[in-house]
Design a protein around this motif. Structure first.
Motif, PDB file in Angstrom:
ATOM      1  N   UNK A  64      -9.423  20.003 -15.369  1.00 26.34           N
ATOM      2  CA  UNK A  64      -9.603  21.408 -15.021  1.00 26.34           C
ATOM      3  C   UNK A  64     -11.063  21.782 -15.262  1.00 26.34           C
TER       4      UNK A  64
ATOM      5  N   UNK B  42      -6.699  32.783 -17.804  1.00 29.01           N
ATOM      6  CA  UNK B  42      -6.904  31.625 -16.929  1.00 29.01           C
ATOM      7  C   UNK B  42      -6.185  30.404 -17.507  1.00 29.01           C
TER       8      UNK B  42
ATOM      9  N   UNK C 110     -18.422  22.969 -17.139  1.00 28.35           N
ATOM     10  CA  UNK C 110     -17.571  23.176 -18.313  1.00 28.35           C
ATOM     11  C   UNK C 110     -17.968  24.466 -19.024  1.00 28.35           C
ATOM     12  N   UNK C 111     -16.975  25.129 -19.579  1.00 27.35           N
ATOM     13  CA  UNK C 111     -17.213  26.329 -20.379  1.00 27.35           C
ATOM     14  C   UNK C 111     -16.086  26.455 -21.395  1.00 27.35           C
TER      15      UNK C 111
ATOM     16  N   UNK D 124     -13.438  28.110 -21.334  1.00 26.85           N
ATOM     17  CA  UNK D 124     -12.095  28.068 -20.735  1.00 26.85           C
ATOM     18  C   UNK D 124     -11.684  26.638 -20.410  1.00 26.85           C
ATOM     19  N   UNK D 125     -12.553  25.863 -19.781  1.00 24.81           N
ATOM     20  CA  UNK D 125     -12.161  24.488 -19.421  1.00 24.81           C
ATOM     21  C   UNK D 125     -11.973  23.634 -20.676  1.00 24.81           C
TER      22      UNK D 125
ATOM     23  N   UNK E 269     -16.597  33.121 -21.061  1.00 26.01           N
ATOM     24  CA  UNK E 269     -17.358  33.243 -19.813  1.00 26.01           C
ATOM     25  C   UNK E 269     -17.406  34.666 -19.250  1.00 26.01           C
ATOM     26  N   UNK E 270     -16.360  35.432 -19.492  1.00 27.57           N
ATOM     27  CA  UNK E 270     -16.343  36.825 -19.034  1.00 27.57           C
ATOM     28  C   UNK E 270     -16.559  37.763 -20.215  1.00 27.57           C
TER      29      UNK E 270
ATOM     30  N   UNK F 203      -4.915  25.100  -9.907  1.00 33.60           N
ATOM     31  CA  UNK F 203      -4.791  24.980 -11.371  1.00 33.60           C
ATOM     32  C   UNK F 203      -3.749  23.928 -11.769  1.00 33.60           C
TER      33      UNK F 203
END
Lengths: 348, 129
Positions: free
Chosen positions: B108, A92, A48-49, A51-52, A83-84, B14
């Motif tokens: 996701x 994303x 997980x981050x 984005x998720x 993350x980036x 996705x």
């Protein structure tokens, strides 16, 4: 009428108790739980981050709003753990949720208020008539150095808000931002963990900016603290939001619904937004909500919301924040926590 | 470098986009150029359900280098509502509580990365519903 048409929040299921962290570093657990009013915090899974977490929160917001994702004209994600370094998190997210490609996307960064910034700009686009819907998200997998006071609070989670002008569940009546150059907390490029000014993060930073935005917002709206059913402030620990609420004239009952930090921790950019989501989960038509975020550096964004009759139709369409906070918890020991948060140095 | 392949598979990884044969209705996931049932070549894109049932699973205890820090982790075959079966890692799972036939939900998550400086790869995993 412009405001929130759909909202959603997401918290990971992993937790670590403040007591577990305190024992690791030989600190008195009582001092943490009593002094900072922090009992446990969320920890992101290894997969997980930001984005998720944003995707999960935004999926719930879409479920509540029941709109065509293709009609969303802007997506902004506020975080201090994108993350980036170079590639917006929203690129994303839009592909995961079927938004775009005709959409404006950006990553926001302003310490713990990046989420309210995203909400602020999303709201402004819709209010200006530039687009039908815009999505603002605050999410973080917050960093805190091992052994630092921040380690007791830095947690993971986020909330997403779709702004629009039809079937509004919470109308935005007033906004105000208050910003100055205040070096209370920062992270230099390439550094793994943020640094902070200890006690300097209190009066000259957190309290000054929240009170500055809140006072201006009350003057602008010609309202007073007793007019509001709920209030939520940025929650770096359990103590500060209660103290700033008291200084402004709010009562404990007005803060309780959004005061989730003792069991969630500080989700940084997701902090006051997740508090707002917890309030919307229980709000009734006609309720007024007062919200002020805080981001070190430093600044605060203030919002006044009026809940509409639509709220009762959407509350049960997605999981509520307190359900995620209170159920399905998996507790980690310090070793597991260090592994999950990638605090252990490994061979490449 | 896995960038081109990863980018090509985004609609499936996705959004669970499958190909539905316009002649016989067979669902192909991932989509195919020719229907394996009736050999027709025209499809419409449909999104699969994100809910399903655990058909079977195994627990990976010795993983490839990229996943070696995540062991032990379960990988299962999930029958999504509508009948399509996918293989997916089961995230956040208490392995002792996993049971064939239980309800799962697709989420996701980050799947892997292309090294320390490479791209991050996201996609679907299942969690207990």
């Amino acid at each position: 009428m412009v405001g929130i048409v759909g909202y959603g929040a997401y918290l990971p299921r992993y937790r670590i108790k403040a007591e577990t962290i305190a024992r690791q570093w030989g600190t008195d657990p009582e001092a943490i739980t009593r002094g900072l009013q922090l009992y446990e915090k969320t920890v992101p899974g290894q997969d997980e981050d930001t984005i998720t977490i944003s995707v999960s929160a935004a999926r719930y917001a879409l479920r509540r709003a029941q709109i065509d994702p293709q009609e969303i004209g802007a997506v902004y994600i506020g975080s201090e753990s994108h993350p980036y370094a170079v590639k917006p998190s929203g690129t994303i997210l839009i592909d995961a949720l079927g938004i775009g490609p005709n959409v404006h996307v950006a990553s926001y960064e302003f310490a713990c208020k990046a989420g309210s910034e995203a909400m602020y700009v999303a709201y402004s686009h819709v209010k200006a008539g530039e687009m039908k819907y815009a999505l603002g998200i605050g999410a973080d997998t917050s960093q805190g150095a091992p052994g630092d006071a921040l380690e007791y609070s830095a947690s993971a989670g986020g909330a997403a808000f779709i702004m629009g002008s039809e079937r509004v569940v919470a109308e935005i009546l007033f906004t105000h931002s208050y910003t100055s150059d205040t070096p209370d907390f920062w992270r230099r490029e390439g550094e793994s963990y943020p640094r902070h000014g200890g006690r300097f993060t209190g009066d000259p930073a957190y309290f000054k900016h929240i009170m500055g935005a809140a006072t201006a917002l009350l003057e602008k709206s010609k309202m007073s603290p007793e007019d509001f059913k709920y209030a939520v402030f940025h929650m770096p620990n359990g103590k500060f939001p209660n103290e700033v609420g008291k200084r402004l004239g709010f009562k404990k009952e007005q803060l309780e619904a959004g005061w989730i930090v003792p069991w969630m921790g500080n989700t940084y950019s997701g902090s006051s937004p997740t508090g707002l989501a917890a309030i919307l989960d229980v709000a009734k038509p006609g309720d007024l909500i007062f919200m002020v975020s805080f981001g070190s550096g430093a600044g605060s964004d203030g919002f006044i919301y009026r809940v509409t009759d639509e709220i009762t139709k959407v509350q049960d369409r997605a999981p509520k924040l307190r359900e995620m906070l209170d159920n399905q918890k998996t507790y980690l020991n310090y070793g597991e926590y260090a592994k999950f948060r990638r605090k252990i140095k490994l061979n490449d | 470098m896995i960038t081109a392949r990863y980018h090509r598979e985004i609609p499936q990884r996705y959004r669970l986009e499958a190909g539905k044969c316009l002649a016989c209705g067979h669902l192909s996931f991932p989509p195919r150029l020719v229907c394996p049932e009736c050999k027709a070549k025209k499809f419409e894109t449909v999104t699969l359900s994100d809910e399903g049932t655990l058909v079977t699973f195994t627990v990976v205890r010795v993983a490839s280098d990229k996943f070696s820090k995540e062991t032990p982790f379960p990988v299962g075959i999930v029958e999504l509502n509508g009948g399509v079966r996918v293989t997916a890692q089961i995230a956040d799972a208490n392995i002792d509580e996993l049971k064939i036939g239980q309800k799962l939900r697709i989420v996701f998550r980050r799947i892997q990365d292309d090294g320390k400086a490479g791209i991050l790869c996201y996609g679907y995993k299942a969690i207990m519903a």
